[in-house]
Design a protein around this motif. Structure first.
Motif, mmCIF file in Angstrom:
data_model
loop_
_atom_site.group_PDB
_atom_site.id
_atom_site.type_symbol
_atom_site.label_atom_id
_atom_site.label_comp_id
_atom_site.label_asym_id
_atom_site.label_seq_id
_atom_site.Cartn_x
_atom_site.Cartn_y
_atom_site.Cartn_z
ATOM 1 N N LEU A 15 0.823 -1.205 0.000
ATOM 2 C CA LEU A 15 0.000 0.000 0.000
ATOM 3 C C LEU A 15 0.856 1.254 0.000
ATOM 4 O O LEU A 15 0.521 2.252 -0.657
ATOM 5 C CB LEU A 15 -0.929 -0.005 1.218
ATOM 6 C CG LEU A 15 -2.053 -1.036 1.204
ATOM 7 C CD1 LEU A 15 -2.824 -1.011 2.525
ATOM 8 C CD2 LEU A 15 -3.002 -0.790 0.039
ATOM 9 N N LEU A 16 1.969 1.224 0.713
ATOM 10 C CA LEU A 16 2.862 2.379 0.736
ATOM 11 C C LEU A 16 3.559 2.570 -0.615
ATOM 12 O O LEU A 16 3.859 3.698 -1.011
ATOM 13 C CB LEU A 16 3.905 2.211 1.847
ATOM 14 C CG LEU A 16 3.365 2.188 3.286
ATOM 15 C CD1 LEU A 16 4.488 1.891 4.270
ATOM 16 C CD2 LEU A 16 2.705 3.516 3.631
ATOM 17 N N LEU A 17 3.817 1.461 -1.304
ATOM 18 C CA LEU A 17 4.471 1.534 -2.618
ATOM 19 C C LEU A 17 3.487 1.795 -3.750
ATOM 20 O O LEU A 17 3.904 2.119 -4.863
ATOM 21 C CB LEU A 17 5.227 0.231 -2.902
ATOM 22 C CG LEU A 17 6.512 -0.024 -2.119
ATOM 23 C CD1 LEU A 17 7.026 -1.426 -2.402
ATOM 24 C CD2 LEU A 17 7.574 1.005 -2.475
ATOM 25 N N ALA A 18 2.201 1.650 -3.479
ATOM 26 C CA ALA A 18 1.198 1.728 -4.546
ATOM 27 C C ALA A 18 1.229 3.040 -5.324
ATOM 28 O O ALA A 18 1.163 3.010 -6.563
ATOM 29 C CB ALA A 18 -0.191 1.478 -3.951
ATOM 30 N N PRO A 19 1.309 4.215 -4.685
ATOM 31 C CA PRO A 19 1.331 5.458 -5.488
ATOM 32 C C PRO A 19 2.499 5.519 -6.462
ATOM 33 O O PRO A 19 2.325 5.881 -7.634
ATOM 34 C CB PRO A 19 1.427 6.562 -4.419
ATOM 35 C CG PRO A 19 0.854 5.943 -3.190
ATOM 36 C CD PRO A 19 1.257 4.512 -3.242
ATOM 37 N N GLN A 20 3.699 5.148 -5.994
ATOM 38 C CA GLN A 20 4.861 5.188 -6.881
ATOM 39 C C GLN A 20 4.755 4.140 -7.987
ATOM 40 O O GLN A 20 5.112 4.399 -9.137
ATOM 41 C CB GLN A 20 6.142 4.964 -6.067
ATOM 42 C CG GLN A 20 7.423 5.051 -6.887
ATOM 43 C CD GLN A 20 7.599 6.413 -7.522
ATOM 44 O OE1 GLN A 20 7.410 7.425 -6.857
ATOM 45 N NE2 GLN A 20 7.952 6.455 -8.791
#
Length: 293
Positions: A15-20
């Motif tokens: 989830l933390l990597l999802a935007p990138q």
């Protein structure tokens, strides 16, 4: 005591990597895949119809003498921008690092050019060196220099190289200055006590310790020269005179936006992407061996 981060749920890192990851997929992999698909097709200028053409677009490109000549122009231009920019930036960083009084003012002034847009930088240098109204061009004419980037290919190449280096110097300067300030002063002082002069200290201590920064900037500057200098060339020379500054990225623009040959433009973008990937891989394969981490 080392502090470790513990994720309590397996999905939290994703989830933390999802935007990138989303940005990378939408703005890199999707356009790259679309360009690869279009490179094998012939399309009308409006994209309403297309048919499979196989390798015809690539065959036409490698049969074109002007396109093959742009490889030499691009490599020459990229080498001048990358190595020239690194040399000037390193010199400025070394000089700024030795300033005691007013150091913040000097560093701020050296950082400012990075905030200037590439197109604005091109316009600035075009006005300074325009044969008719440029201030510096007038002085050069008074000194006996026959300067005319509109007619002379070498002058045009020199102008876009200077403008591109000036635009990138601030970026390189920031990294070199940070690298210089991270070098322990005790090493340099010990070498000075042993009798090593400034040049020898720089060659044997400072520059080897800067090798990770230099290697990173070398890769970044080659990518910058291949792609991000488009605006400078478009404003200053538009690839002329006589294709003297017509690098590969500008040919992609000419084929797609001016010539409306979408298949050829896509094929050129694929070739350019492969060249940059290959060049980066070679740098990591061979140049990385000289880096002291």
């Amino acid at each position: 005591m080392e502090k470790r981060v513990v994720f309590r749920h397996r999905s939290l890192p994703w989830l933390l990597l999802a935007p990138q990851l989303a940005i990378t997929l939408v703005f890199f992999f999707w356009p790259a895949g679309q360009a690869l698909w279009q490179s094998f097709r012939l399309e009308d200028p409006f994209g309403l119809s297309s048919r499979f053409a196989g390798l015809d677009n690539f065959a036409d490109l490698f049969a074109n003498a002007d396109y093959l000549g742009s490889f030499r122009t691009t490599l020459w231009f990229s080498a001048l921008v990358a190595f020239g920019g690194l040399a000037i930036s390193l010199l400025l960083a070394v000089m700024a690092d030795r300033v005691v009084r007013g150091a913040g003012i000097y560093k701020t002034l050296l950082i400012w050019p990075y905030a200037v847009a590439a197109a604005v930088a091109g316009v600035l240098w075009l006005f300074l060196f325009s044969p008719s109204v440029g201030i510096l061009a007038v002085y050069m004419a008074q000194l006996g220099f026959d300067w005319n980037p509109r007619l002379d290919g070498n002058d045009a190449m020199a102008l876009v190289v200077f403008a591109s280096i000036w635009k990138q110097v601030s970026y390189n300067f920031l990294f070199f200055l940070a690298g210089l300030q991270s070098i322990p002063r005790s090493l340099i002082e010990a070498a000075a006590i042993d009798g090593a002069g400034p040049v020898r200290r720089f060659a044997t201590i400072v520059f080897p310790l800067l090798s990770p920064t230099t290697f990173f900037l070398l890769v970044i500057n080659f990518i910058y020269a291949f792609f991000d200098t488009f605006a400078v060339i478009d404003v200053v020379t538009q690839g002329g005179p006589g294709h003297a500054t017509d690098i590969l990225v500008y040919k992609v623009y000419n084929a797609g936006f001016k010539g409306l040959d979408l298949g050829s433009s896509a094929a050129q973008s694929v070739i350019l992407m492969l060249i940059v990937i290959g060049l980066t891989a070679l740098q990591f394969r061979y140049v990385d061996r000289k880096v002291n981490y």
